[in-house]
Write a protein that holds these residues in place. Structure first.
Motif, PDB file in Angstrom:
ATOM      1  N   LYS A   2       0.837  -1.197   0.000  1.00 45.64           N
ATOM      2  CA  LYS A   2       0.000   0.000   0.000  1.00 45.64           C
ATOM      3  C   LYS A   2       0.870   1.243   0.000  1.00 45.64           C
ATOM      4  O   LYS A   2       1.883   1.313   0.660  1.00 45.64           O
ATOM      5  CB  LYS A   2      -0.926   0.004   1.213  1.00 45.64           C
ATOM      6  CG  LYS A   2      -1.937  -1.126   1.145  1.00 45.64           C
ATOM      7  CD  LYS A   2      -3.115  -0.843   2.009  1.00 45.64           C
ATOM      8  CE  LYS A   2      -4.066  -2.008   2.049  1.00 45.64           C
ATOM      9  NZ  LYS A   2      -4.914  -2.121   0.926  1.00 45.64           N
ATOM     10  N   ALA A   5      -1.205   7.005   2.423  1.00 45.82           N
ATOM     11  CA  ALA A   5      -2.556   7.529   2.257  1.00 45.82           C
ATOM     12  C   ALA A   5      -2.514   9.039   2.086  1.00 45.82           C
ATOM     13  O   ALA A   5      -1.890   9.742   2.868  1.00 45.82           O
ATOM     14  CB  ALA A   5      -3.414   7.149   3.453  1.00 45.82           C
ATOM     15  N   ILE A  32      -7.268   0.165  -0.980  1.00 46.50           N
ATOM     16  CA  ILE A  32      -7.548   1.083   0.118  1.00 46.50           C
ATOM     17  C   ILE A  32      -7.324   0.372   1.444  1.00 46.50           C
ATOM     18  O   ILE A  32      -7.237  -0.857   1.491  1.00 46.50           O
ATOM     19  CB  ILE A  32      -9.006   1.610   0.076  1.00 46.50           C
ATOM     20  CG1 ILE A  32      -9.995   0.438   0.121  1.00 46.50           C
ATOM     21  CG2 ILE A  32      -9.222   2.515  -1.128  1.00 46.50           C
ATOM     22  CD1 ILE A  32     -11.412   0.816   0.442  1.00 46.50           C
ATOM     23  N   ALA A  49     -12.322   5.036   4.793  1.00 48.90           N
ATOM     24  CA  ALA A  49     -11.249   4.376   4.055  1.00 48.90           C
ATOM     25  C   ALA A  49     -10.159   5.382   3.724  1.00 48.90           C
ATOM     26  O   ALA A  49     -10.418   6.579   3.594  1.00 48.90           O
ATOM     27  CB  ALA A  49     -11.803   3.774   2.767  1.00 48.90           C
ATOM     28  N   SER A  50      -8.928   4.881   3.577  1.00 46.38           N
ATOM     29  CA  SER A  50      -7.823   5.753   3.188  1.00 46.38           C
ATOM     30  C   SER A  50      -7.034   5.105   2.065  1.00 46.38           C
ATOM     31  O   SER A  50      -7.091   3.892   1.862  1.00 46.38           O
ATOM     32  CB  SER A  50      -6.914   6.028   4.385  1.00 46.38           C
ATOM     33  OG  SER A  50      -6.254   4.843   4.784  1.00 46.38           O
ATOM     34  N   GLY A  51      -6.298   5.931   1.360  1.00 49.80           N
ATOM     35  CA  GLY A  51      -5.451   5.465   0.271  1.00 49.80           C
ATOM     36  C   GLY A  51      -5.120   6.621  -0.641  1.00 49.80           C
ATOM     37  O   GLY A  51      -5.318   7.786  -0.281  1.00 49.80           O
ATOM     38  N   ALA A  55      -7.549   5.799  -5.664  1.00 49.00           N
ATOM     39  CA  ALA A  55      -8.079   4.567  -5.065  1.00 49.00           C
ATOM     40  C   ALA A  55      -9.302   4.859  -4.207  1.00 49.00           C
ATOM     41  O   ALA A  55     -10.307   4.134  -4.266  1.00 49.00           O
ATOM     42  CB  ALA A  55      -7.000   3.873  -4.238  1.00 49.00           C
ATOM     43  N   VAL A  56      -9.239   5.906  -3.402  1.00 46.15           N
ATOM     44  CA  VAL A  56     -10.381   6.256  -2.559  1.00 46.15           C
ATOM     45  C   VAL A  56     -11.574   6.643  -3.424  1.00 46.15           C
ATOM     46  O   VAL A  56     -12.702   6.200  -3.175  1.00 46.15           O
ATOM     47  CB  VAL A  56     -10.017   7.368  -1.547  1.00 46.15           C
ATOM     48  CG1 VAL A  56     -11.268   7.946  -0.887  1.00 46.15           C
ATOM     49  CG2 VAL A  56      -9.083   6.820  -0.485  1.00 46.15           C
ATOM     50  N   SER A  59     -13.048   3.476  -4.888  1.00 46.84           N
ATOM     51  CA  SER A  59     -13.746   2.669  -3.880  1.00 46.84           C
ATOM     52  C   SER A  59     -15.080   3.301  -3.495  1.00 46.84           C
ATOM     53  O   SER A  59     -16.078   2.593  -3.308  1.00 46.84           O
ATOM     54  CB  SER A  59     -12.872   2.444  -2.649  1.00 46.84           C
ATOM     55  OG  SER A  59     -12.739   3.615  -1.890  1.00 46.84           O
ATOM     56  N   THR A  76     -15.306  12.869   0.437  1.00 46.77           N
ATOM     57  CA  THR A  76     -13.924  12.603   0.063  1.00 46.77           C
ATOM     58  C   THR A  76     -13.089  13.813   0.451  1.00 46.77           C
ATOM     59  O   THR A  76     -13.467  14.941   0.167  1.00 46.77           O
ATOM     60  CB  THR A  76     -13.783  12.393  -1.458  1.00 46.77           C
ATOM     61  OG1 THR A  76     -14.627  11.333  -1.872  1.00 46.77           O
ATOM     62  CG2 THR A  76     -12.349  12.061  -1.827  1.00 46.77           C
TER      63      THR A  76
END
Length: 187
Positions: A2, A5, A32, A49-51, A55-56, A59, A76
């Motif tokens: 990963k 983030a 994520i 969620a994080s990333g 990606a966020v 998702s 977001t």
């Protein structure tokens, strides 16, 4: 592996079953990390969620399709303030916070507190101590921030401005010289 983030995505749903289904879809859609996925007060389900930004976003798009009419709110935040992650996870370590100012912002719902905390941390030289999202507090959210008085006041002002249009602000407080006992209670 990963990547670091840089973004946070939040989804709040009115169905617990749809929440688990949405979480699964989000995980399948992109690389994520789930920071929070749990039931919250008043029978709702919260996913944070994080990333990477892309990606966020991917998702959340997948999650929104699965959530359908159960989606209450989606948020977001790209280029999120990094200290937000530890504050959400409850892993902040602070060496000397006694007799420093303490700021508290409280919202009616979980999602706005994430946005407010990010704005606060970006606005001033402060430390986010905790971001609490809806668990055992009637669906509300709150964050705690510390630093010198001027910085805490600036951070609280920025947080309230960030969520002003949502109408979700319950209260805001700045305690100029929080007692050692109060600060120890919070940590």
């Amino acid at each position: 592996m990963k990547t670091m983030a840089h973004s946070i995505g939040v989804m709040e749903l009115s169905s617990i079953a749809a929440g688990y289904q949405t979480e699964d879809a989000m995980l399948k859609a992109a690389d994520i990390t789930i920071l929070v996925a749990r039931t919250i007060c008043s029978g709702k389900f919260l996913i944070i969620a994080s990333g990477s930004v892309s990606a966020v976003n991917a998702s959340l798009e997948a999650g929104e399709m699965v959530a359908g009419s159960y989606l209450i709110e989606k948020l977001t935040i790209a280029n999120v303030e990094q200290q937000l992650f530890a504050a959400i996870a409850g892993t902040v370590t602070v060496s000397d916070v006694s007799f420093r100012a303490l700021g508290i912002v409280e919202t009616f719902a979980a999602t706005p507190i994430i946005e407010a905390a990010d704005a606060a941390a970006k606005a001033a030289d402060v430390t986010l101590l905790r971001v609490h999202v809806s668990m055992a507090i009637g669906g509300k959210g709150y964050f705690l921030v510390t630093g010198d008085v001027a910085a805490v006041e600036a951070a609280v002002d920025a947080a309230c401005s960030a969520i002003e249009l949502s109408g979700m602000l319950v209260n805001r407080v700045v305690i100029p010289a929080a007692t050692k006992e109060l600060m120890q209670e919070l940590l």
